[in-house]
Design an enzyme around this catalytic site. Sequence first.
Site, PDB file in Angstrom:
ATOM      1  N   HIS A   1       0.813  -1.269   0.045  1.00 55.49           N
ATOM      2  CA  HIS A   1       0.000   0.005  -0.012  1.00 55.49           C
ATOM      3  C   HIS A   1       0.733   1.103   0.053  1.00 55.49           C
ATOM      4  CE1 HIS A   1       0.934   0.481   4.156  1.00 55.49           C
ATOM      5  NE2 HIS A   1       0.401  -0.610   4.333  1.00 55.49           N
TER       6      HIS A   1
ATOM      7  N   HIS B   1       3.886   1.503   2.476  1.00 55.35           N
ATOM      8  CA  HIS B   1       5.231   1.145   1.777  1.00 55.35           C
ATOM      9  C   HIS B   1       5.866   1.745   0.914  1.00 55.35           C
ATOM     10  CE1 HIS B   1       2.555  -2.700   2.601  1.00 55.35           C
ATOM     11  NE2 HIS B   1       3.694  -2.718   3.451  1.00 55.35           N
TER      12      HIS B   1
ATOM     13  N   CYS C   1      -2.287 -11.095  20.919  1.00 59.43           N
ATOM     14  CA  CYS C   1      -3.264 -10.721  19.683  1.00 59.43           C
ATOM     15  C   CYS C   1      -2.411 -11.409  18.482  1.00 59.43           C
ATOM     16  CB  CYS C   1      -3.448  -9.047  19.345  1.00 59.43           C
ATOM     17  SG  CYS C   1      -4.043  -8.762  17.751  1.00 59.43           S
TER      18      CYS C   1
ATOM     19  N   CYS D   1      -1.558  -8.999  15.588  1.00 59.40           N
ATOM     20  CA  CYS D   1      -0.254  -8.061  15.853  1.00 59.40           C
ATOM     21  C   CYS D   1       0.938  -9.147  16.224  1.00 59.40           C
ATOM     22  CB  CYS D   1      -0.594  -7.279  17.148  1.00 59.40           C
ATOM     23  SG  CYS D   1      -1.708  -5.931  16.963  1.00 59.40           S
TER      24      CYS D   1
ATOM     25  N   CYS E   1      -7.573  -5.206  21.526  1.00 58.78           N
ATOM     26  CA  CYS E   1      -6.332  -4.754  20.739  1.00 58.78           C
ATOM     27  C   CYS E   1      -6.533  -3.219  20.079  1.00 58.78           C
ATOM     28  CB  CYS E   1      -5.879  -5.773  19.662  1.00 58.78           C
ATOM     29  SG  CYS E   1      -4.622  -4.926  18.589  1.00 58.78           S
TER      30      CYS E   1
ATOM     31  N   HIS F   1      -6.308  -3.684  16.115  1.00 58.91           N
ATOM     32  CA  HIS F   1      -7.169  -4.646  15.461  1.00 58.91           C
ATOM     33  C   HIS F   1      -8.825  -4.698  16.045  1.00 58.91           C
ATOM     34  CE1 HIS F   1      -3.361  -5.951  14.348  1.00 58.91           C
ATOM     35  NE2 HIS F   1      -3.855  -6.109  12.978  1.00 58.91           N
TER      36      HIS F   1
ATOM     37  N   LYS G   1      -5.700   6.119   8.919  1.00 57.99           N
ATOM     38  CA  LYS G   1      -4.376   5.470   8.695  1.00 57.99           C
ATOM     39  C   LYS G   1      -4.859   4.249   7.634  1.00 57.99           C
ATOM     40  CE  LYS G   1      -0.835   2.221  10.442  1.00 57.99           C
ATOM     41  NZ  LYS G   1      -0.650   1.555  11.456  1.00 57.99           N
TER      42      LYS G   1
ATOM     43  N   LYS H   1      -6.300  -2.290   5.603  1.00 61.10           N
ATOM     44  CA  LYS H   1      -7.087  -3.368   4.721  1.00 61.10           C
ATOM     45  C   LYS H   1      -8.351  -3.599   5.320  1.00 61.10           C
ATOM     46  CE  LYS H   1      -6.769  -6.996   1.428  1.00 61.10           C
ATOM     47  NZ  LYS H   1      -6.066  -8.316   1.303  1.00 61.10           N
TER      48      LYS H   1
END
Length: 493
Positions: free
Chosen positions: A19, A22, A127, A130, A144, A147, A293, A296
Site C-alpha cells: 500500500h 510501503h 493478539c 499483531c 487490541c 485490530h 491510517k 485493509k
Amino acid sequence: MKKIFYITTAIDYPSADPHMGHAYEKICADVIARWNEKKGKDVFSLTGTDEHGQKIENYASKAGKTPKEFVEKQTGKFKILCKKLNIRNDDFIRTTEPRHTKAVQDIFKKLEAAGDVYKGKYKGLYCTDCEAYYLEKDLEEGLCPTHKKKPNLLEEETYFFKLSKYQKKITKFFQQNPDFVEPAIRKNEMLNRLKDEVRDLCISRTTFKWGIPVPGDDKHVIFVWVDALTNYLSGAGYPGAEFKKRWPADIHIIGKDILWFHSIIWPSILMSCGLDVPKKVLVHGFVNVGGQKMSKSKGVVIDPIALCDKYGTDALRYFLMREIPFGEDGNFSEVALIKRINSDLANDLGNLLHRVSTMTEKYFEGVLPKNAAKNKLYSHMVSQLGQKGLTASADRCMEAFRFNDALDEIWKVINAANKSIEDTKPWILSKEGKTDELAAFMKVLVDILMTAAENIYPFMPDTANEITKRLTEGSIKKGKPLFPRIEESEDTR
Ligand SMILES: [Zn+2]
C-alpha cells in the site's frame, strides 16, 4: 577501506498487498540514497520482506496455499512495487533465504554465548494479528488497539533475551548520540519510555512452525524481532568481507510504529553480539487517506502500483515528498495529486522547459552562440534568479531531511525563471534585434533548468534525465510536454 553509505528500509510483511505506506518509505529511502550517490558516496541500499510468523501461516492456509507458496506470490508484488517506483535497491532480502537463516541462527548463538538468553514461561494477552502480547493497560476497552479484537490469554515456554540488562547502556547511548533517532520528538518518546521498567524480550515461540528454528532446540522458532531485524546484517553480507565495508548502517528508515524495536531492542542485540550500532534511525510518519491510517480491515487502501500507471512514477514520488513534511503524518488524495501535477509539474516545470525549448529553436535554431554567457546580462540574471545558490540551499535541506523544503527551494527558482520571461519579454528583444542579450537570457534559462534538473534528480530521476538530455544532446527542440495536464473530473474527487 572506504566505508559504504548503507541505507535500509524496514522489511515489509507481505501478508497483504503493498500500500501507500510501503511506497512512501521506499521513496524516502531512495531519495536519500540517490542524493548521497550524487554527492559522490558509494551507496548500498537494501529493502526486502519479512516472511515468517503466525499471521503468514494463517493467511496461507486461508488461501489454500503453503506458507512458502503464499510468500512467493506476495513478495513478487513488493518487488514489482520497487521496480514501478524506480527504487534503486542494491539488494532485496527475504527472511526465508538460506543466507538469512544462517545469520539469524548465528546471532542467536552469539546472544546465548554472551549469557543473555534464558528459558522461561511467558504468559500474556496475545493478539494473533499483531503477533504480540499486550499489557492490560495498553488495551482499549479490553481490545487490541490496532485490530479491535479481544486478545487470547496465552502461556508458553519461551526463550528470553535479557533486554533489561541493556536499559542503562542504551539510555547512555542515546545521551551520547543525540542524533541517533530523528526527528527529536521521536527520540524523546523513547527516552521517556526508557525511564520505565524495561522487560526482557521473548525471542522464541512454540505456537507456530513457520520460522527459523532455535539452534539446538527446534521445538522453538525464533520470534519476530531477532529474525526480522537481522535482515540488516544478512542483507549486507554478514559476516563476509562486504559486510565490513557496509556496517554499521548509516540510516535505518522506518515508520514510527516500530521505533522501540529499532532504537532500543536492535541496539541491545547488537551490543550483546559485539557489533556496532547503526548511526541513525530515521522515522517517518504515516500516509493517511482521508485522515485515516491506511488499513485493509478498514477498506482504506490505495494501490501505489496502479497510481504509477495512471499518473506516472515521478509524479507520485514528487507528490509524496513535496506534500508531506518528513517526520509528520500526511494525507493522500488523488485530487491533491492532480493539483500538484497540474500546477507544479505541468505548469511550472513543464512549461518552463517548453518555453525555453521553443524559443531556443525559434530564435537560434536550437543552438545558442558559444559566448552567450559572456554578456553581462547573464551574470546579472543568474544571481538575481537564485540559480547560483540553489544547490547549496537544497543541500542544506537534504542534510536535515527536509525534503519538501528542498523542493520548495528548487521551485522558487523555477518560478522566478518563469516570471523573468514575462518581465524580460524575449520576443521583444528578438524584434529589436538585440541578439546578444537574447542569447544571454536564453542561456540563463537553460542553465537554470540544468541546475534544477540536477537537484530534482533524487526525487524524479527520469524527469531529471529527460530534461538534461533535451538540453544537452544536439540542438534544443520543442518536445512533447513533460507532464501533460490532467482533467480534474468528478470521479477523482
Ligand atoms: Zn492486534
